[in-house]
Design a protein around this motif. Sequence first.
Motif, mmCIF file in Angstrom:
data_model
loop_
_atom_site.group_PDB
_atom_site.id
_atom_site.type_symbol
_atom_site.label_atom_id
_atom_site.label_comp_id
_atom_site.label_asym_id
_atom_site.label_seq_id
_atom_site.Cartn_x
_atom_site.Cartn_y
_atom_site.Cartn_z
ATOM 1 N N ARG B 11 0.835 -1.205 0.000
ATOM 2 C CA ARG B 11 0.000 0.000 0.000
ATOM 3 C C ARG B 11 0.878 1.267 0.000
ATOM 4 N NH1 ARG B 11 -2.592 1.670 4.653
ATOM 5 N NH2 ARG B 11 -3.694 3.553 4.134
ATOM 6 N N PHE B 12 1.935 1.202 0.825
ATOM 7 C CA PHE B 12 2.842 2.352 0.923
ATOM 8 C C PHE B 12 3.522 2.606 -0.431
ATOM 9 C CE2 PHE B 12 7.088 4.086 1.753
ATOM 10 C CZ PHE B 12 6.760 5.234 2.444
ATOM 11 N N LEU B 13 4.023 1.519 -1.044
ATOM 12 C CA LEU B 13 4.743 1.666 -2.316
ATOM 13 C C LEU B 13 3.800 2.118 -3.436
ATOM 14 C CD1 LEU B 13 7.171 -1.383 -2.182
ATOM 15 C CD2 LEU B 13 7.753 1.027 -1.963
ATOM 16 N N ALA B 14 2.552 1.662 -3.385
ATOM 17 C CA ALA B 14 1.581 2.072 -4.411
ATOM 18 C C ALA B 14 1.320 3.576 -4.341
ATOM 19 C CB ALA B 14 0.279 1.315 -4.218
ATOM 20 N N LEU B 15 1.353 4.122 -3.135
ATOM 21 C CA LEU B 15 1.153 5.573 -2.984
ATOM 22 C C LEU B 15 2.430 6.346 -3.309
ATOM 23 C CD1 LEU B 15 -0.843 5.531 0.390
ATOM 24 C CD2 LEU B 15 -1.730 6.343 -1.795
ATOM 25 N N LEU B 16 3.568 5.712 -3.046
ATOM 26 C CA LEU B 16 4.857 6.401 -3.220
ATOM 27 C C LEU B 16 5.271 6.520 -4.694
ATOM 28 C CD1 LEU B 16 7.458 7.513 -1.728
ATOM 29 C CD2 LEU B 16 8.369 5.217 -1.959
ATOM 30 N N ARG B 17 5.076 5.418 -5.439
ATOM 31 C CA ARG B 17 5.610 5.361 -6.817
ATOM 32 C C ARG B 17 5.208 6.543 -7.711
ATOM 33 N NH1 ARG B 17 5.045 -0.716 -6.626
ATOM 34 N NH2 ARG B 17 7.132 -1.328 -5.979
ATOM 35 N N PRO B 18 3.947 6.953 -7.716
ATOM 36 C CA PRO B 18 3.583 8.057 -8.624
ATOM 37 C C PRO B 18 4.261 9.396 -8.280
ATOM 38 C CG PRO B 18 1.626 6.934 -7.801
ATOM 39 C CD PRO B 18 2.766 6.421 -7.013
ATOM 40 N N ILE B 19 4.761 9.535 -7.064
ATOM 41 C CA ILE B 19 5.342 10.849 -6.696
ATOM 42 C C ILE B 19 6.862 10.787 -6.533
ATOM 43 C CG2 ILE B 19 3.217 11.721 -5.633
ATOM 44 C CD1 ILE B 19 4.484 11.147 -2.894
ATOM 45 N N GLU B 20 7.458 9.648 -6.854
ATOM 46 C CA GLU B 20 8.912 9.511 -6.681
ATOM 47 C C GLU B 20 9.685 10.562 -7.480
ATOM 48 O OE1 GLU B 20 9.275 4.737 -5.639
ATOM 49 O OE2 GLU B 20 9.759 5.429 -7.637
ATOM 50 N N ARG B 21 9.269 10.770 -8.722
ATOM 51 C CA ARG B 21 9.989 11.712 -9.582
ATOM 52 C C ARG B 21 9.920 13.135 -8.998
ATOM 53 N NH1 ARG B 21 8.069 15.039 -13.205
ATOM 54 N NH2 ARG B 21 9.375 15.793 -14.894
ATOM 55 N N ASP B 22 8.724 13.522 -8.562
ATOM 56 C CA ASP B 22 8.548 14.872 -7.999
ATOM 57 C C ASP B 22 9.326 15.026 -6.694
ATOM 58 O OD1 ASP B 22 6.993 15.639 -10.075
ATOM 59 O OD2 ASP B 22 5.077 15.441 -9.027
ATOM 60 N N LEU B 23 9.334 13.980 -5.901
ATOM 61 C CA LEU B 23 10.073 14.046 -4.630
ATOM 62 C C LEU B 23 11.562 14.237 -4.896
ATOM 63 C CD1 LEU B 23 8.411 11.199 -2.508
ATOM 64 C CD2 LEU B 23 8.280 13.628 -2.042
ATOM 65 N N GLU B 24 12.058 13.497 -5.867
ATOM 66 C CA GLU B 24 13.489 13.583 -6.177
ATOM 67 C C GLU B 24 13.840 14.962 -6.739
ATOM 68 O OE1 GLU B 24 15.011 10.384 -8.598
ATOM 69 O OE2 GLU B 24 16.919 11.432 -8.879
ATOM 70 N N THR B 25 13.018 15.455 -7.659
ATOM 71 C CA THR B 25 13.268 16.781 -8.247
ATOM 72 C C THR B 25 13.249 17.855 -7.156
ATOM 73 O OG1 THR B 25 12.081 16.008 -10.195
ATOM 74 C CG2 THR B 25 12.511 18.351 -10.082
ATOM 75 N N TYR B 26 12.253 17.757 -6.290
ATOM 76 C CA TYR B 26 12.103 18.730 -5.197
ATOM 77 C C TYR B 26 13.329 18.715 -4.290
ATOM 78 C CZ TYR B 26 10.294 20.584 -0.778
ATOM 79 O OH TYR B 26 10.125 21.286 0.387
ATOM 80 N N CYS B 27 13.737 17.507 -3.915
ATOM 81 C CA CYS B 27 14.858 17.383 -2.978
ATOM 82 C C CYS B 27 16.157 17.890 -3.596
ATOM 83 C CB CYS B 27 14.995 15.920 -2.548
ATOM 84 S SG CYS B 27 16.179 15.714 -1.244
ATOM 85 N N ARG B 28 16.379 17.557 -4.858
ATOM 86 C CA ARG B 28 17.617 17.995 -5.506
ATOM 87 C C ARG B 28 17.682 19.522 -5.605
ATOM 88 N NH1 ARG B 28 20.519 13.757 -6.860
ATOM 89 N NH2 ARG B 28 19.481 11.804 -7.423
ATOM 90 N N ARG B 29 16.520 20.154 -5.705
ATOM 91 C CA ARG B 29 16.507 21.623 -5.796
ATOM 92 C C ARG B 29 16.590 22.279 -4.415
ATOM 93 N NH1 ARG B 29 16.529 23.057 -10.874
ATOM 94 N NH2 ARG B 29 15.148 22.046 -12.354
ATOM 95 N N LEU B 30 16.077 21.582 -3.429
ATOM 96 C CA LEU B 30 16.004 22.179 -2.085
ATOM 97 C C LEU B 30 17.312 22.047 -1.310
ATOM 98 C CD1 LEU B 30 13.964 23.523 -0.076
ATOM 99 C CD2 LEU B 30 13.520 21.248 0.803
ATOM 100 N N ILE B 31 18.022 20.956 -1.555
ATOM 101 C CA ILE B 31 19.195 20.664 -0.728
ATOM 102 C C ILE B 31 20.430 21.441 -1.198
ATOM 103 C CG2 ILE B 31 20.204 18.647 -1.896
ATOM 104 C CD1 ILE B 31 19.497 17.473 1.178
ATOM 105 N N TRP B 32 21.241 21.840 -0.223
ATOM 106 C CA TRP B 32 22.426 22.621 -0.560
ATOM 107 C C TRP B 32 23.501 21.769 -1.206
ATOM 108 C CZ3 TRP B 32 22.538 27.462 -1.320
ATOM 109 C CH2 TRP B 32 21.761 28.333 -0.590
ATOM 110 N N GLN B 33 23.750 20.611 -0.601
ATOM 111 C CA GLN B 33 24.802 19.737 -1.130
ATOM 112 C C GLN B 33 24.159 18.688 -2.032
ATOM 113 O OE1 GLN B 33 28.114 19.981 -0.517
ATOM 114 N NE2 GLN B 33 27.847 21.754 0.812
#
Lengths: 193, 179
Positions: B11-33
């Motif tokens: 259930r967790f993975l089914a909810l996570l998969r559709p937003i993985e790309r957005d989460l990664e893009t967001y994190c790469r832009r937000l993080i300093w290093q």
Amino acid sequence: MTCQQIKRQFEAVSDPAADICTRMQVESHLSECPGCAHAFTELHELDESLHSILRRGSRTPALWNPIEAMISEEAKLSAPEGRRKEDPDLTPWQLLRLAAERWLAATSLSARAAWGCLAATWIVILLLNMTSHTSDIQPGTAAAIASNSEAGVPATRQHLMAVEVAAFSEPVESPRDDRPGPRTQLTMERRSA
Amino acid sequence: MHNNGSDHATRFLALLRPIERDLETYCRRLIWQPDEAADAIQNAVLRAYKAFDRYREEARFRAWMFKILTREAFALNRKHARISFHEVQVDRDALSGFAGDDIHAFAEELEAEVSAALRRLTDTERAVLLLRAIGGLSYKEIADNLDIPLGSVMGSLARARSKMQTMLKRKTCSKESCI
């Protein structure tokens, strides 16, 4: 509303969950005021272009696949723990072991501290139980244990009887009467029967 | 019971998969290093999975995940001092000499410009802008995500947009005047 007030509401209107009344007010003003309409269009275009650049990105399989595998593995590992949790016949030692396992599995400091406290409490309870059992055997009851062992009563049973006798009997040093008290006598009779 | 554990994960993975790309893009832009983005994502996802029992259906999973990831990224950002202006300036100088006739090169240059401008925003301004642009969250969700009032979300977003506009305009003007 003045143009200045409407411009302040631009942000509110950009929200997908914006209040419908505010949105209608702004929209009606924009249809009548070319200056505000131009400012709003500029803002909207800037947002669109910024968002399209910021949204650009991709999913890295080398990052996500191990994470997904880790979660599946975690689910497998947590299954036996869940089974034990529901077992109503857990002994204190099994609970202690479970607490220790949880403590080791916990990653955050607060979780470790909580499980550590639980484990420490159990250890204290167990130690108190053990010490209270041993101290309950009064010196005066040694003779009773010896006589019972001659009669073939098992050692554990003798220990329990001795504890019970010690709990119900009068103090040993009482100078009034050396014979066992009425309650002790009753218990002894019940046991021998 | 074993099924319950795996159902939970499914259930967790089914909810996570559709937003993985957005989460990664967001994190790469937000993080300093940039090299810490993977750590932040991994920590956030595992933390979310462990807390999934407490996840309430009425909250959007997307907003909930972005909140956990934001906290993780902010915690990592706090470990490092803010990247110096000099470092950003070096990137910008390197980019100014870049031949811009190729469309992909132009897109990359623009992307780098936006990233550089983004780095000059405050943590809150950057997070608000990214949560709106990438996360697609409502203002109320952003306010909840960052534990700030709704008015501050609108204020931060307006400031972030205005700063980005000024920085990007300045850069474009300076390029045109060079030509």
